[in-house]
Design an enzyme around this catalytic site. Structure first.
Site, PDB file in Angstrom:
ATOM      1  CG  ASN A 167       1.105   3.849 -13.196  1.00  0.00           C
ATOM      2  OD1 ASN A 167       0.296   4.673 -13.934  1.00  0.00           O
ATOM      3  ND2 ASN A 167       0.112   2.826 -12.774  1.00  0.00           N
TER       4      ASN A 167
ATOM      5  CG  ASP B  35      -1.796   1.223   1.226  1.00  0.00           C
ATOM      6  OD1 ASP B  35      -1.591   2.175   0.536  1.00  0.00           O
ATOM      7  OD2 ASP B  35      -2.933   1.353   2.179  1.00  0.00           O
TER       8      ASP B  35
ATOM      9  CE1 TYR C 173      -5.310  11.671  -9.870  1.00  0.00           C
ATOM     10  CE2 TYR C 173      -5.988  13.657 -11.191  1.00  0.00           C
ATOM     11  CZ  TYR C 173      -5.358  12.528 -11.123  1.00  0.00           C
ATOM     12  OH  TYR C 173      -4.969  11.639 -11.972  1.00  0.00           O
TER      13      TYR C 173
ATOM     14  CE  LYS D 263      -1.844  11.930 -10.471  1.00  0.00           C
ATOM     15  NZ  LYS D 263      -0.735  11.091 -10.247  1.00  0.00           N
TER      16      LYS D 263
END
Length: 269
Positions: A99, A72, A165, A169
């Site tokens: 990834n 995890d 998010y 990023k």
């Protein structure tokens, strides 16, 4: 939505050790099989053990070398265990592909929980920092290496209700550029791939969540997303893989600090 079949770039990674995170499905799964098919000793990590074992068997049945590690990656301890295993059993890493990622909360900022924010940053950004920090010493001892971070179109073009998010990023792009500058003298290249609307289960889940948040049918959101591409198509996972294979290979030995869009034209800057 539609997409077209894309051939995988024929490039060799014979004699290289490649570590791929977030490999149980989607882009990560294709990354693991493609690096293994290219001759790499490929180690791949994810939370879902059944999927990892299926992937191991698929790679072995094809005559390639692959090993799955259950981890995890939102937990620092699991990242450390993954790195310890790779260094103990393989002596280090030549290529790291970060990834792993989660969609995080899809909600207005005032309804976004601290837990959701922290989990998104832990999985999407902190795990990248920890993995890079862990592999850099072995890359330096080998005379160099390649790191490819799989980001998102949201790293450049934020969407409403995706604050955690988008922050993760955008942070990945900043980390990529900083480490490209820092690690370049050691022969380590660091680049970032920015996908958008990649065909697969994960995008289907995000579209469903967006439809729910907006109170509209799923198909309406699908049509809206497809209309953003001048090619009117989704991106095949293999297109992300091809860009990653190229950036990790010697063909891209003069490329570092780059963030490359693979978005079917949804983003052009």
């Amino acid at each position: 939505m539609t997409t077209t079949s894309v051939p995988v770039l024929p490039v060799s990674f014979e004699g290289k050790v490649v570590l791929v995170t977030g490999a149980s499905r989607g882009i990560g799964r294709v990354l693991a099989t493609s690096f293994a098919a290219a001759g790499a000793t490929t180690v791949f990590a994810a939370r879902r053990e059944p999927e990892l074992r299926i992937l191991e068997k698929e790679i072995a049945d094809a005559g390639h070398d692959g090993r799955g590690l259950v981890a995890d990656l939102g937990r620092a301890g699991d990242v450390e265990m993954m790195l310890e295993t790779v260094h103990r059993d393989y002596g280090g890493v030549d290529v790291l592909v970060n990834n792993v990622g989660i969609a995080g909360p899809i909600a207005p900022i005032e309804e976004t929980s601290l837990d959701g924010w922290e989990e998104t940053l832990a999985v999407n950004l902190t795990s990248v920092f920890l993995a890079i920090r862990g592999v850099v010493p072995s890359m330096k001892s080998r005379g160099g290496g390649a790191i490819v971070n799989i980001g998102s179109i949201n790293g450049k073009t934020p969407y409403a209700q995706r604050s955690s998010y988008a922050s993760s990023k955008m942070g990945m792009i900043g980390l990529t550029r900083t480490l490209a500058l820092e690690l370049g003298p050691s022969g380590i290249r660091v680049n970032c791939v920015l996908p958008a609307n990649v065909a697969g289960e994960r995008v289907d889940e995000i579209i469903a969540a967006q439809a729910s948040a907006q109170g509209v049918p799923v198909e309406k959101v699908r049509e809206q997303v497809l209309a953003l591409s001048p090619l009117r198509t989704q991106v095949a996972p293999e297109s992300i893989v091809n860009t990653t294979l190229f950036l990790a290979s010697d063909y891209a030995q003069h490329m570092t600090g780059q963030d490359i869009n693979v978005t079917a034209g949804m983003l052009m800057s």
